[in-house]
Design a protein around this motif. Structure first.
Motif, PDB file in Angstrom:
ATOM      1  N   ASP A  44       7.522  -6.821   6.603  1.00 16.77           N
ATOM      2  CA  ASP A  44       6.484  -6.493   5.635  1.00 16.77           C
ATOM      3  C   ASP A  44       7.089  -5.617   4.536  1.00 16.77           C
ATOM      4  N   VAL A  45       6.430  -5.630   3.382  1.00 24.12           N
ATOM      5  CA  VAL A  45       6.789  -4.776   2.256  1.00 24.12           C
ATOM      6  C   VAL A  45       5.544  -3.979   1.897  1.00 24.12           C
ATOM      7  N   LEU A  46       5.676  -2.659   1.786  1.00 21.39           N
ATOM      8  CA  LEU A  46       4.530  -1.796   1.568  1.00 21.39           C
ATOM      9  C   LEU A  46       4.513  -1.266   0.140  1.00 21.39           C
ATOM     10  N   VAL A  47       3.304  -1.073  -0.382  1.00 18.41           N
ATOM     11  CA  VAL A  47       3.116  -0.519  -1.722  1.00 18.41           C
ATOM     12  C   VAL A  47       2.583   0.898  -1.547  1.00 18.41           C
ATOM     13  N   PRO A  48       3.413   1.929  -1.742  1.00 13.63           N
ATOM     14  CA  PRO A  48       2.974   3.307  -1.501  1.00 13.63           C
ATOM     15  C   PRO A  48       2.086   3.823  -2.625  1.00 13.63           C
ATOM     16  N   ALA A  49       1.197   4.721  -2.268  1.00 17.23           N
ATOM     17  CA  ALA A  49       0.357   5.385  -3.268  1.00 17.23           C
ATOM     18  C   ALA A  49       1.127   6.579  -3.823  1.00 17.23           C
ATOM     19  N   PRO A  50       1.214   6.713  -5.152  1.00 17.73           N
ATOM     20  CA  PRO A  50       1.944   7.850  -5.734  1.00 17.73           C
ATOM     21  C   PRO A  50       1.319   9.177  -5.319  1.00 17.73           C
ATOM     22  N   ALA A  51       2.169  10.156  -5.078  1.00 12.92           N
ATOM     23  CA  ALA A  51       1.722  11.512  -4.753  1.00 12.92           C
ATOM     24  C   ALA A  51       2.712  12.472  -5.383  1.00 12.92           C
ATOM     25  N   ALA A  52       2.173  13.536  -5.974  1.00 13.72           N
ATOM     26  CA  ALA A  52       3.038  14.467  -6.710  1.00 13.72           C
ATOM     27  C   ALA A  52       4.081  15.098  -5.807  1.00 13.72           C
ATOM     28  N   THR A  53       3.773  15.262  -4.525  1.00 16.26           N
ATOM     29  CA  THR A  53       4.704  15.930  -3.615  1.00 16.26           C
ATOM     30  C   THR A  53       5.617  14.946  -2.892  1.00 16.26           C
ATOM     31  N   LEU A  54       5.459  13.662  -3.160  1.00 17.42           N
ATOM     32  CA  LEU A  54       6.223  12.654  -2.447  1.00 17.42           C
ATOM     33  C   LEU A  54       7.520  12.348  -3.182  1.00 17.42           C
ATOM     34  N   ALA A  55       8.643  12.523  -2.499  1.00 18.94           N
ATOM     35  CA  ALA A  55       9.952  12.173  -3.045  1.00 18.94           C
ATOM     36  C   ALA A  55      10.842  11.791  -1.877  1.00 18.94           C
ATOM     37  N   VAL A  56      11.595  10.719  -2.025  1.00 16.61           N
ATOM     38  CA  VAL A  56      12.400  10.220  -0.923  1.00 16.61           C
ATOM     39  C   VAL A  56      13.635   9.523  -1.480  1.00 16.61           C
ATOM     40  N   GLU A  57      14.735   9.608  -0.728  1.00 22.20           N
ATOM     41  CA  GLU A  57      15.929   8.863  -1.093  1.00 22.20           C
ATOM     42  C   GLU A  57      15.849   7.476  -0.484  1.00 22.20           C
ATOM     43  N   ALA A  58      16.360   6.495  -1.223  1.00 24.94           N
ATOM     44  CA  ALA A  58      16.267   5.111  -0.771  1.00 24.94           C
ATOM     45  C   ALA A  58      17.402   4.309  -1.386  1.00 24.94           C
ATOM     46  N   PHE A  59      17.539   3.069  -0.918  1.00 28.97           N
ATOM     47  CA  PHE A  59      18.502   2.130  -1.491  1.00 28.97           C
ATOM     48  C   PHE A  59      17.744   1.026  -2.213  1.00 28.97           C
ATOM     49  N   VAL A  60      18.229   0.674  -3.386  1.00 29.08           N
ATOM     50  CA  VAL A  60      17.627  -0.429  -4.138  1.00 29.08           C
ATOM     51  C   VAL A  60      18.039  -1.740  -3.481  1.00 29.08           C
ATOM     52  N   ILE A  61      17.051  -2.567  -3.155  1.00 27.33           N
ATOM     53  CA  ILE A  61      17.320  -3.854  -2.511  1.00 27.33           C
ATOM     54  C   ILE A  61      17.176  -4.995  -3.526  1.00 27.33           C
ATOM     55  N   VAL A  62      16.070  -5.037  -4.228  1.00 22.15           N
ATOM     56  CA  VAL A  62      15.822  -6.065  -5.245  1.00 22.15           C
ATOM     57  C   VAL A  62      15.196  -5.375  -6.451  1.00 22.15           C
ATOM     58  N   ALA A  63      15.628  -5.744  -7.627  1.00 21.37           N
ATOM     59  CA  ALA A  63      15.051  -5.140  -8.837  1.00 21.37           C
ATOM     60  C   ALA A  63      15.108  -6.146  -9.981  1.00 21.37           C
ATOM     61  N   ARG A  64      14.052  -6.135 -10.782  1.00 19.00           N
ATOM     62  CA  ARG A  64      14.060  -6.948 -12.000  1.00 19.00           C
ATOM     63  C   ARG A  64      13.202  -6.278 -13.054  1.00 19.00           C
ATOM     64  N   SER A  65      13.529  -6.536 -14.286  1.00 23.60           N
ATOM     65  CA  SER A  65      12.823  -5.918 -15.397  1.00 23.60           C
ATOM     66  C   SER A  65      11.465  -6.590 -15.610  1.00 23.60           C
ATOM     67  N   ILE A  66      10.441  -5.769 -15.883  1.00 19.01           N
ATOM     68  CA  ILE A  66       9.120  -6.288 -16.244  1.00 19.01           C
ATOM     69  C   ILE A  66       9.015  -6.388 -17.761  1.00 19.01           C
ATOM     70  N   ASP A  67       9.352  -5.298 -18.436  1.00 20.55           N
ATOM     71  CA  ASP A  67       9.434  -5.269 -19.892  1.00 20.55           C
ATOM     72  C   ASP A  67      10.481  -4.212 -20.242  1.00 20.55           C
ATOM     73  N   ASN A 105       0.272   5.878 -15.137  1.00 19.38           N
ATOM     74  CA  ASN A 105      -0.463   4.828 -14.434  1.00 19.38           C
ATOM     75  C   ASN A 105       0.217   3.467 -14.531  1.00 19.38           C
ATOM     76  N   ASP A 106       0.845   3.163 -15.682  1.00 23.26           N
ATOM     77  CA  ASP A 106       1.436   1.836 -15.841  1.00 23.26           C
ATOM     78  C   ASP A 106       2.754   1.700 -15.069  1.00 23.26           C
ATOM     79  N   ALA A 107       3.392   2.811 -14.779  1.00 27.66           N
ATOM     80  CA  ALA A 107       4.623   2.809 -13.986  1.00 27.66           C
ATOM     81  C   ALA A 107       4.604   4.073 -13.135  1.00 27.66           C
ATOM     82  N   PRO A 108       3.975   4.011 -11.958  1.00 27.85           N
ATOM     83  CA  PRO A 108       3.700   5.235 -11.185  1.00 27.85           C
ATOM     84  C   PRO A 108       4.936   5.936 -10.615  1.00 27.85           C
ATOM     85  N   TRP A 109       6.096   5.273 -10.662  1.00 27.60           N
ATOM     86  CA  TRP A 109       7.265   5.824  -9.987  1.00 27.60           C
ATOM     87  C   TRP A 109       8.442   6.000 -10.942  1.00 27.60           C
ATOM     88  N   THR A 110       9.288   6.949 -10.593  1.00 27.15           N
ATOM     89  CA  THR A 110      10.557   7.164 -11.290  1.00 27.15           C
ATOM     90  C   THR A 110      11.683   7.068 -10.270  1.00 27.15           C
TER      91      THR A 110
END
Length: 336
Positions: A44-67, A105-110
Motif C-alpha cells: 500500500d501507499v499512504l497519503v499523510p496529512a500535513p502537520a507542522a510538527t511532522l518531519a521525517v527522513e526518507a528515501f525518494v522512490i519515484v518522483a515526477r514533475s507536476i508543473d 495547500n497546493d503543495a503541502p510538503w517540502t
C-alpha cells in the motif's frame, strides 16, 4: 520510535488526480509506483496529512514533475511508503531527503535533499527483477573501488619512500646545557694555557714566601685577564651561536612537520583502503538484495566519481535495502 502521522487516503489516486488537474498526462505513473512499492515489499501507499510538527527522513522512490512549482513524489520512510505533493523540482530517486510540512495547500510538503547518489548511478525502482538482473553497474562500482585500492597502495609506497628519505633529527641541547658546556670548555682551555713558566717555577721553588705570593698573584692575574678576554670573545660569538641553534631548531621543525604530514597522508590512504573493503561487503549485500539501478557512464571530458562520492553512494545504496530484505539477508548469513 514511531512516526505519529494521520493519513488522508491510501493509494496513488491523489497523485494522479493532482497531475491530471494540472493538465498533465500521468501516463504509466500509477504502474511505476506500484511496481516500486512491490519491489520494496509494500502492498500500500499512504497519503499523510500535513502537520507542522511532522518531519521525517526518507528515501525518494519515484518522483515526477507536476508543473514548474510542484512534484508528485513517493518516499520510503523505512516502515511505510508515503505519496506526497511537494514544492519544487523532483529530487532524484535514491536521494535521502527530509520531509516536512510546507504550509501551502497546493503543495503541502517540502523535501530537502540531504544526500544524493553519484551521477553515475540511477535508481530504477520501476524495473522488475528480471529486467535488471544484469548487475553490470555493481561490477563497475567494484572496478572503481579496485582502481582506488591500487592507487592508494602506490601512494603509500611513495609516502614510505619519502619518509625513509627524511634526514634524522639533529641534536639541540637546552640553552642552559649549551652555556654550561661553553663555560667549562673555556675554563679548561684557560687552565691549560695559563700556567707558570719554567722560570717562575724555579723562582717559586727557591724563593721566599713574599716571592712565592708574587708569583701566584701574577699567575692569577694572567688567568683573570685571559678569562675576561675569553668571556668577551664568547659574548661576541653569542649571536652566531644563537643563530646556529635557531637554524638547527628550524631544521628539526621542518623534518618533524614533513614527518607529521607524511604520517597523516599514510593514515588517510590506509583509511580509504579499509573503507573500500567495507564498501565491498556492502556491495555484496546490495547485489543480494537486487536493488534496481543502472550505470550512467561519464561522457567525454567528465570525471569519474571520487572516492568520497563513491563512499557516499555505496552507503546510500546500502541504506536503501528494504528492512525486510535486511532481515532475510541476516537470516541467510546466520544459517550459512
Amino acid at each position: 520510535m514511531g512516526i505519529h502521522a494521520r493519513f488522508l487516503a491510501s493509494g496513488v489516486g491523489p497523485l494522479i488526480e493532482t497531475i491530471v488537474a494540472a493538465g498533465g498526462d500521468p501516463g504509466d505513473f500509477r504502474t511505476i509506483v506500484w511496481e516500486a512499492a512491490w519491489s520494496r515489499g509494500y502492498d500500500d501507499v499512504l497519503v499523510p496529512a500535513p502537520a507542522a510538527t511532522l518531519a521525517v527522513e526518507a528515501f525518494v522512490i519515484v518522483a515526477r514533475s507536476i508543473d514548474d512549482k510542484r512534484s508528485a513524489i513517493v518516499v520510503d520512510i523505512g516502515t511505510e511508503l508515503w505519496a506526497v505533493i511537494a514544492r519544487g523540482a523532483p529530487p532524484p530517486a535514491g536521494a535521502r531527503v527530509r520531509v516536512s510540512a510546507s504550509g501551502h495547500n497546493d503543495a503541502p510538503w517540502t523535501l530537502r535533499v540531504l544526500e544524493r547518489l553519484s551521477a553515475c548511478i540511477r535508481m530504477r525502482f520501476d524495473l522488475t527483477t528480471a529486467s535488471h538482473s544484469a548487475r553490470g553497474w555493481i561490477d563497475n562500482l567494484r572496478d572503481a573501488l579496485e582502481t582506488i585500492r591500487e592507487t592508494e597502495a602506490l601512494n603509500r609506497q611513495t609516502i614510505e619512500a619519502q619518509r625513509r628519505a627524511l634526514p634524522p633529527l639533529v641534536t639541540v641541547a637546552s640553552v642552559a646545557t649549551d652555556v654550561d658546556r661553553w663555560h667549562r670548555a673555556l675554563k679548561s682551555r684557560i687552565e691549560h694555557e695559563v700556567v707558570p713558566t719554567d722560570a717562575e717555577r724555579d723562582e717559586f721553588d727557591r724563593g721566599s714566601e713574599r716571592v712565592r705570593k708574587a708569583i701566584l698573584d701574577a699567575c692569577t692575574g694572567r688567568r683573570l685577564e685571559r678569562y675576561r678576554a675569553e668571556l668577551a670573545r664568547l659574548r661576541d660569538d653569542l649571536p652566531a651561536l644563537r643563530a646556529e641553534r635557531e637554524r638547527r631548531i628550524a631544521v628539526n621543525d621542518r623534518i618533524s612537520h614533513a614527518m607529521t604530514r607524511l604520517e597523516a597522508a599514510w593514515t588517510a590512504s590506509r583509511a580509504v583502503t579499509q573503507r573500500s573493503m567495507v564498501m565491498d561487503r556492502e556491495l555484496d549485500a546490495i547485489e543480494r538484495a537486487e536493488l534496481p539501478a543502472e550505470w550512467i557512464a561519464p561522457q567525454a571530458g567528465e570525471r569519474l566519481p571520487s572516492f568520497t562520492e563513491l563512499a557516499r553512494t555505496v552507503g546510500l545504496l546500502h541504506a536503501l535495502i528494504p528492512p525486510r530484505t535486511h532481515r532475510i539477508l541476516r537470516g541467510r548469513s546466520h544459517t550459512s
